[in-house]
Design an enzyme around this catalytic site. Structure first.
Site, PDB file in Angstrom:
ATOM      1  N   ASP A 144      -1.653  -0.291  -8.885  1.00 50.60           N
ATOM      2  CA  ASP A 144      -1.016   0.168  -7.648  1.00 50.60           C
ATOM      3  C   ASP A 144      -2.038   0.016  -6.518  1.00 50.60           C
ATOM      4  O   ASP A 144      -3.224   0.306  -6.717  1.00 50.60           O
ATOM      5  CB  ASP A 144      -0.589   1.637  -7.778  1.00 50.60           C
ATOM      6  CG  ASP A 144       0.480   2.025  -6.764  1.00 50.60           C
ATOM      7  OD1 ASP A 144       1.580   2.415  -7.206  1.00 50.60           O
ATOM      8  OD2 ASP A 144       0.225   1.933  -5.546  1.00 50.60           O
ATOM      9  N   LEU A 151      -1.807   1.745  -3.777  1.00 52.70           N
ATOM     10  CA  LEU A 151      -1.759   3.058  -3.106  1.00 52.70           C
ATOM     11  C   LEU A 151      -1.330   2.947  -1.638  1.00 52.70           C
ATOM     12  O   LEU A 151      -1.615   3.835  -0.851  1.00 52.70           O
ATOM     13  CB  LEU A 151      -3.109   3.793  -3.228  1.00 52.70           C
ATOM     14  CG  LEU A 151      -3.554   4.119  -4.660  1.00 52.70           C
ATOM     15  CD1 LEU A 151      -4.909   4.850  -4.658  1.00 52.70           C
ATOM     16  CD2 LEU A 151      -2.511   4.987  -5.388  1.00 52.70           C
ATOM     17  N   THR A 180       1.790   3.019  -0.533  1.00 49.97           N
ATOM     18  CA  THR A 180       2.773   4.096  -0.362  1.00 49.97           C
ATOM     19  C   THR A 180       2.701   5.101  -1.524  1.00 49.97           C
ATOM     20  O   THR A 180       3.263   6.181  -1.416  1.00 49.97           O
ATOM     21  CB  THR A 180       4.218   3.542  -0.277  1.00 49.97           C
ATOM     22  OG1 THR A 180       4.474   2.772  -1.447  1.00 49.97           O
ATOM     23  CG2 THR A 180       4.409   2.659   0.939  1.00 49.97           C
ATOM     24  N   PHE A 210       7.509  -2.130 -10.306  1.00 55.77           N
ATOM     25  CA  PHE A 210       8.080  -1.293  -9.233  1.00 55.77           C
ATOM     26  C   PHE A 210       7.371  -1.522  -7.897  1.00 55.77           C
ATOM     27  O   PHE A 210       7.681  -0.826  -6.929  1.00 55.77           O
ATOM     28  CB  PHE A 210       7.888   0.200  -9.544  1.00 55.77           C
ATOM     29  CG  PHE A 210       8.545   0.685 -10.802  1.00 55.77           C
ATOM     30  CD1 PHE A 210       9.845   1.164 -10.778  1.00 55.77           C
ATOM     31  CD2 PHE A 210       7.872   0.675 -12.006  1.00 55.77           C
ATOM     32  CE1 PHE A 210      10.446   1.637 -11.936  1.00 55.77           C
ATOM     33  CE2 PHE A 210       8.465   1.141 -13.164  1.00 55.77           C
ATOM     34  CZ  PHE A 210       9.759   1.617 -13.132  1.00 55.77           C
ATOM     35  N   ALA A 248       7.003  -2.578  -4.805  1.00 56.91           N
ATOM     36  CA  ALA A 248       7.758  -3.254  -3.743  1.00 56.91           C
ATOM     37  C   ALA A 248       8.097  -2.263  -2.632  1.00 56.91           C
ATOM     38  O   ALA A 248       8.072  -1.049  -2.850  1.00 56.91           O
ATOM     39  CB  ALA A 248       9.041  -3.838  -4.324  1.00 56.91           C
ATOM     40  N   TYR A 258      15.845  -6.454   2.805  1.00 58.97           N
ATOM     41  CA  TYR A 258      15.416  -5.796   1.565  1.00 58.97           C
ATOM     42  C   TYR A 258      16.207  -6.360   0.381  1.00 58.97           C
ATOM     43  O   TYR A 258      15.627  -6.829  -0.611  1.00 58.97           O
ATOM     44  CB  TYR A 258      15.595  -4.278   1.689  1.00 58.97           C
ATOM     45  CG  TYR A 258      15.507  -3.560   0.371  1.00 58.97           C
ATOM     46  CD1 TYR A 258      14.370  -3.677  -0.418  1.00 58.97           C
ATOM     47  CD2 TYR A 258      16.565  -2.781  -0.103  1.00 58.97           C
ATOM     48  CE1 TYR A 258      14.304  -3.030  -1.652  1.00 58.97           C
ATOM     49  CE2 TYR A 258      16.499  -2.134  -1.313  1.00 58.97           C
ATOM     50  CZ  TYR A 258      15.363  -2.265  -2.093  1.00 58.97           C
ATOM     51  OH  TYR A 258      15.299  -1.639  -3.301  1.00 58.97           O
ATOM     52  N   LEU A 266      17.876  10.231   2.284  1.00 54.68           N
ATOM     53  CA  LEU A 266      18.802  11.331   2.574  1.00 54.68           C
ATOM     54  C   LEU A 266      18.427  12.637   1.868  1.00 54.68           C
ATOM     55  O   LEU A 266      18.296  13.679   2.523  1.00 54.68           O
ATOM     56  CB  LEU A 266      20.226  10.911   2.171  1.00 54.68           C
ATOM     57  CG  LEU A 266      21.302  11.956   2.441  1.00 54.68           C
ATOM     58  CD1 LEU A 266      21.497  12.150   3.940  1.00 54.68           C
ATOM     59  CD2 LEU A 266      22.629  11.549   1.789  1.00 54.68           C
TER      60      LEU A 266
END
Ligand code: UDP
Length: 330
Positions: free
Chosen positions: A31, A33, A35, A73, A75, A141, A190
């Site tokens: 990762d 990092l 996000t 993952f 992305a 996206y 949300l």
């Protein structure tokens, strides 16, 4: 042999790492990092900080670790941001996939399970959406993820790298023990925004659009829990290891909830008033997205545990109410 979780410090990736560790797998995390959060990574996983677009980083990792399968993952995933910064999405999502597949090919790694999305379908012709329905994205996206699916199809044919593309619908909720959860900066989703209002961190929710072609005029989405997603990824790894062909599966609950219904459910779960106002539409949002997920259930044997949106919101509320500052590292 270990499983590499690329993006294992992120919201969904960290749930995947925790699930793999709890089920006895040897887990490696990569990762950058950007996000994600170091504190979200289960301490029993071996962590390599770096970017999947960096070929040297991947070569070093694949030389040190014997990886059997990659779960990808790493992305970006914000529809609205992708409308303003499409190249950011094609660079990281699509470009990152190319470098990752090149490195996998050179190091003889044959299996990849990757996060695709309901956003690849664009404006669906009918509901619920089936895997065989047309994929015509209406935002960069979704386009960046559809390109990843197409690239993988040709790499399967040319190099024999087998893939499962898991097309997630809307992900919400947190690990039931409250140890990990959703923490984005800035937060745009949300459910966490509703719960930040409930926790007194925001004044009110803005509901983006009430003139959509749906029963109450607000967007309808299909919510799925990250622990149920993690289970589906483990089933997909086993499916590939058993010699099955590459394929794509929807992951959703097959039930749609409108934004107004989500607000009402969160009021019930939290017992808080949660003030809300109507606001203009957000560009790139289709009216409704609801999954047909019977293929994942019948072919992979997937049995989601969270089939009530109240339970999903309650698990997220446990995380948000006990971690009002999230991981507090950004
Ligand atoms: N949404 C909203 N207010 C917010 C954030 C999101 O009304 O502050 C709406 C959004 O327009 C969409 C739904 O909530 O209809 C789900 O959006 P989210 O960003 O959580 O997930 P996405 O569907 O983009 O993956």
């Amino acid at each position: 042999m270990a499983i590499l979780v690329a993006g294992g410090a992120g919201y969904i990736g960290s749930h995947m790492v925790a699930d793999l560790v709890e089920k006895g797998y040897d887990v490696v995390v990569a990762d950058n990092l950007s996000t994600g959060h170091r504190a979200a990574i289960n301490s029993q996983a071996r962590f390599y900080e770096g970017d999947i677009r960096n070929r040297e980083f991947l070569d070093e990792l694949f030389t040190k670790e014997k990886i059997d399968a990659v779960v990808h993952f790493a992305a970006f995933s914000l529809v609205a941001e992708s409308m303003k910064k499409p190249l950011k999405y094609f660079d990281n999502n699509t470009g990152g996939m190319i470098t990752l597949l090149e490195a996998m090919h050179d190091h003889g790694i044959k299996y990849i399970v990757f996060s695709s999305t309901a956003a690849t379908y664009g404006i669906p012709e009918h509901m619920p959406i089936k895997e065989s329905d047309p994929q015509v994205p209406i935002n960069p996206y979704g386009e960046s993820k559809l390109a990843m699916e197409k690239i993988m199809k040709w790499c399967d044919q040319a190099y024999g790298i087998k893939f499962v593309a898991l097309r997630y619908f809307n992900v919400a909720g947190a690990k039931p023990d409250g140890s990990i959860g959703e923490d984005h900066h800035p937060e745009t989703h949300l459910v966490p925004i509703i719960l930040q209002v409930a926790a007194g961190k925001r004044d009110e929710l803005s509901i983006f659009g009430d003139d959509y072609n749906t029963p109450d005029g607000t967007n309808v989405r299909d919510y799925v829990h990250p622990m149920d997603l993690a289970d589906a990824h483990i089933l997909a790894i086993k499916y590939l290891q058993a010699g099955n062909p590459s394929d794509a599966f929807n992951l959703g609950s097959s039930t749609g909830f409108s934004n107004k219904q989500m607000l009402e459910a969160a009021r019930e779960v939290t017992g808080k008033p949660i003030p809300a106002k109507m606001a203009p539409r957000r560009p790139g949002d289709p009216d409704a997205l609801v999954a047909a997920s019977d293929k994942a259930r019948s072919v992979l044997g997937w049995k989601p545990q969270y089939d009530d949106v109240h339970d999903i919101i309650a698990s997220a509320w446990k995380w948000h109410s006990t971690h009002p500052q999230g991981y507090n590292d950004k």
